[in-house]
Design an enzyme around this catalytic site. Structure first.
Site, mmCIF file in Angstrom:
data_model
loop_
_atom_site.group_PDB
_atom_site.id
_atom_site.type_symbol
_atom_site.label_atom_id
_atom_site.label_comp_id
_atom_site.label_asym_id
_atom_site.label_seq_id
_atom_site.Cartn_x
_atom_site.Cartn_y
_atom_site.Cartn_z
ATOM 1 C CE1 TYR A 35 -3.136 3.069 0.927
ATOM 2 C CE2 TYR A 35 -1.798 3.295 2.911
ATOM 3 C CZ TYR A 35 -2.752 3.789 2.044
ATOM 4 O OH TYR A 35 -3.325 5.013 2.296
ATOM 5 N N PRO A 88 1.066 14.841 3.286
ATOM 6 C CG PRO A 88 -0.852 15.447 2.087
ATOM 7 C CD PRO A 88 0.606 15.762 2.234
ATOM 8 C CB ALA A 90 -4.164 7.996 4.127
ATOM 9 C CB SER A 117 -3.755 12.639 5.630
ATOM 10 O OG SER A 117 -4.805 12.041 4.896
ATOM 11 C CE1 TYR A 140 -7.486 13.384 -1.388
ATOM 12 C CE2 TYR A 140 -7.218 12.161 0.654
ATOM 13 C CZ TYR A 140 -6.807 12.454 -0.628
ATOM 14 O OH TYR A 140 -5.714 11.813 -1.151
ATOM 15 C CB THR A 166 -5.643 16.546 -1.985
ATOM 16 O OG1 THR A 166 -4.596 16.824 -1.050
ATOM 17 C CG2 THR A 166 -5.158 15.530 -3.013
ATOM 18 C CE LYS A 230 -0.220 16.342 -1.628
ATOM 19 N NZ LYS A 230 -0.788 15.098 -2.107
ATOM 20 C CB SER A 252 1.681 16.829 -6.282
ATOM 21 O OG SER A 252 1.416 15.517 -5.825
ATOM 22 C CG HIS A 254 -1.998 11.520 -4.943
ATOM 23 N ND1 HIS A 254 -2.940 12.428 -4.571
ATOM 24 C CD2 HIS A 254 -2.069 10.533 -4.009
ATOM 25 C CE1 HIS A 254 -3.563 12.018 -3.478
ATOM 26 N NE2 HIS A 254 -3.044 10.873 -3.111
ATOM 27 N NE ARG A 257 -0.488 6.258 -2.640
ATOM 28 C CZ ARG A 257 -0.120 5.121 -2.083
ATOM 29 N NH1 ARG A 257 1.091 4.644 -2.318
ATOM 30 N NH2 ARG A 257 -0.927 4.449 -1.308
ATOM 31 C CG ASP A 285 3.996 15.744 -3.637
ATOM 32 O OD1 ASP A 285 3.761 15.282 -4.765
ATOM 33 O OD2 ASP A 285 3.131 15.814 -2.738
ATOM 34 N N GLY A 287 8.606 11.901 -5.783
ATOM 35 C CA GLY A 287 9.889 11.339 -6.197
ATOM 36 C C GLY A 287 11.100 11.776 -5.399
ATOM 37 N NE ARG A 309 5.121 5.481 -2.639
ATOM 38 C CZ ARG A 309 4.734 6.277 -3.645
ATOM 39 N NH1 ARG A 309 5.409 7.390 -3.914
ATOM 40 N NH2 ARG A 309 3.685 5.971 -4.384
HETATM 41 C C1 FNR Z 1 -0.319 9.514 -0.101
HETATM 42 N N1 FNR Z 1 -0.640 10.774 -0.582
HETATM 43 C C2 FNR Z 1 -1.722 11.462 -0.062
HETATM 44 N N2 FNR Z 1 -2.012 12.723 -0.490
HETATM 45 C C3 FNR Z 1 -3.028 13.424 0.045
HETATM 46 O O1 FNR Z 1 -3.263 14.563 -0.363
HETATM 47 N N3 FNR Z 1 -3.806 12.853 1.037
HETATM 48 C C4 FNR Z 1 -3.585 11.605 1.522
HETATM 49 O O2 FNR Z 1 -4.270 11.139 2.413
HETATM 50 C C5 FNR Z 1 -2.521 10.859 0.936
HETATM 51 N N4 FNR Z 1 -2.244 9.583 1.369
HETATM 52 C C6 FNR Z 1 -1.154 8.898 0.875
HETATM 53 C C7 FNR Z 1 -0.855 7.631 1.358
HETATM 54 C C8 FNR Z 1 0.296 6.991 0.926
HETATM 55 C C9 FNR Z 1 0.625 5.629 1.489
HETATM 56 C C10 FNR Z 1 1.153 7.609 -0.009
HETATM 57 C C11 FNR Z 1 2.437 6.962 -0.449
HETATM 58 C C12 FNR Z 1 0.840 8.845 -0.515
HETATM 59 C C13 FNR Z 1 0.238 11.460 -1.551
HETATM 60 C C14 FNR Z 1 1.344 12.224 -0.819
HETATM 61 O O3 FNR Z 1 0.830 13.294 -0.091
HETATM 62 C C15 FNR Z 1 2.401 12.792 -1.792
HETATM 63 O O4 FNR Z 1 1.764 13.538 -2.792
HETATM 64 C C16 FNR Z 1 3.256 11.697 -2.420
HETATM 65 O O5 FNR Z 1 3.517 10.643 -1.519
HETATM 66 C C17 FNR Z 1 4.576 12.305 -2.883
HETATM 67 O O6 FNR Z 1 5.342 11.359 -3.508
HETATM 68 P P1 FNR Z 1 6.577 10.599 -2.804
HETATM 69 O O7 FNR Z 1 7.350 11.621 -2.001
HETATM 70 O O8 FNR Z 1 5.967 9.528 -1.973
HETATM 71 O O9 FNR Z 1 7.319 10.088 -3.996
#
Ligand code: FNR
Length: 358
Positions: A35, A88, A90, A117, A140, A166, A230, A252, A254, A257, A285, A287, A309
């Site tokens: 996840y 953020p 989750a 988040s 959200y 977001t 975002k 971004s 995300h 994802r 954000d 990477g 991450r």
């Molecule tokens: C996220 N991201 C995310 N973004 C957001 O606006 N609300 C959220 O609840 C979440 N939850 C979330 C869970 C997980 C497990 C991941 C990996 C990512 C996206 C996060 O805020 C961010 O945009 C990315 O993770 C940035 O990329 P890197 O730094 O993980 O490569």
């Protein structure tokens, strides 16, 4: 699989945030690790996000006098020791019992900031109480204006000092089945779809509950604290947010994802930064795994970056201490990169890395 015990201190082998990955993976159930790490679809965008950083060269500028330099940043009336904000993420209770409170305490202890988040696993009040400083909240859309405003008012009351809205994930793709003790404790139950026969789950379900630009305009009128959008990749959307009076955007995808196949976030940054030209704050954000990446994002026009991450790798391994260590390592790398590239302050980064100064 054996789930290993939590550690008490950073392992000697950890020299950079990426080194935490092995420790985190060893400590998480495979489904939780998946996840955290996975990207949408085939993961093409996820790969592009990190590959894009390799395309940006760093230019050393020896002999510059950078003694006494710093990474200080002023944003929305607050001063931060560095430009590395915790993104953020989750349900942080999945990764460690310290969860969001641990991450928030680590961010503040390191002189930085965290975006909490909407899907936090601890209450927004408990998190900000642990941090003992104003935090930022990631919003959200809650299906309609009334529900959204109830949540926004609650977090502003609790002391959150900026709203990051977001907008890039209105359609949920794969998400994991949460264990019974983890939930989005700050949210009211989701609204039902009430679909007619033959109705589209996407257009008549998800997208009827999704926000539009009109809602951004409405939200802007509801709150006086900074509002940042975002999940922007297209320059026109950045300009639209700016025209509606938003205070900033996060460039971004995300973390790769949501929609597989979109460009690397980094490749969209220069145009957006150029077009918004200092009129709104540009966050970046997707990477970033080390301080060199932070430098490159700032060089291409970001005012600050969100780290995703990598800090969760620290959280899973060591709780709040691991998060603090990841921030510290990343900041140290940023400082070293600045020193080698002749930048004594963040403001120098954009100009000092030019390939030619003549
Ligand atoms: C996220 N991201 C995310 N973004 C957001 O606006 N609300 C959220 O609840 C979440 N939850 C979330 C869970 C997980 C497990 C991941 C990996 C990512 C996206 C996060 O805020 C961010 O945009 C990315 O993770 C940035 O990329 P890197 O730094 O993980 O490569």
């Amino acid at each position: 699989m054996t789930i290993l015990a939590k550690l008490d201190a950073p392992p000697d082998a950890v020299q950079t945030a990426v080194d935490y990955q092995t420790y985190a993976q060893q400590r998480l159930e495979p489904a939780i690790w998946d996840y955290l790490q996975s990207g949408a679809g085939s993961g093409a965008t996820l790969l592009k996000n990190s590959a894009a950083f390799n395309q940006v060269p760093l230019m050393p500028r020896p002999l510059a006098n950078v003694a006494g330099g710093d990474t200080q940043l002023h944003l929305f009336g607050q001063t931060f020791a560095h430009p590395i904000v915790l993104a953020p993420i989750a349900y942080q209770g999945l990764f460690h019992t310290d969860a969001e409170r641990g991450s928030a305490m680590a961010a503040v202890a390191q002189g930085g900031q965290m975006l909490v988040s909407s899907l936090a696993s601890q209450t927004v009040e408990a998190i900000i109480n642990a941090a003992e400083k104003p935090l930022w909240f990631q919003l959200y859309w809650q299906g309609n204006r009334e529900r959204t405003l109830t949540l926004v008012k609650r977090v502003i009351n609790a002391g959150y000092s900026a709203i990051f809205f977001t907008v890039d994930a209105p359609v949920k793709q794969a998400s994991m089945v949460l264990p019974p003790h983890i939930a989005a404790v700050n949210l009211a139950p989701a609204l039902p779809f009430n679909l007619a026969a033959n109705a589209s789950v996407v257009f008549d379900g998800w997208m009827r509950q999704a926000p539009t630009w009109d809602d951004v305009q409405w939200l802007r009128q509801q709150i006086s604290i900074p509002l940042i959008i975002k999940g922007i990749l297209h320059a026109d959307d950045a300009l639209h947010a700016m025209r509606l009076g938003c205070d900033g955007i996060v460039v971004s995808n995300h973390g790769g994802r949501v929609l597989d196949g979109v460009p690397a976030s980094l490749t969209m940054l220069p145009e957006i930064a150029q077009l918004t030209a200092g009129k709104i704050k540009v966050f970046f954000d997707s990477g970033i795994t080390n301080g060199q990446d932070v430098y490159k994002a700032l060089h291409l026009g970001a005012d600050a970056v969100l780290l995703g991450r990598p800090y969760v790798w620290g959280l899973a391994t060591l709780g709040a201490i691991g998060v603090a260590h990841v921030i510290k390592l990343t900041r140290d790398e940023l400082e070293m990169t600045m020193a080698l590239c002749g930048a004594a302050q963040l403001a120098h980064i954009r100009v000092n890395n030019r390939l030619s100064d003549r």
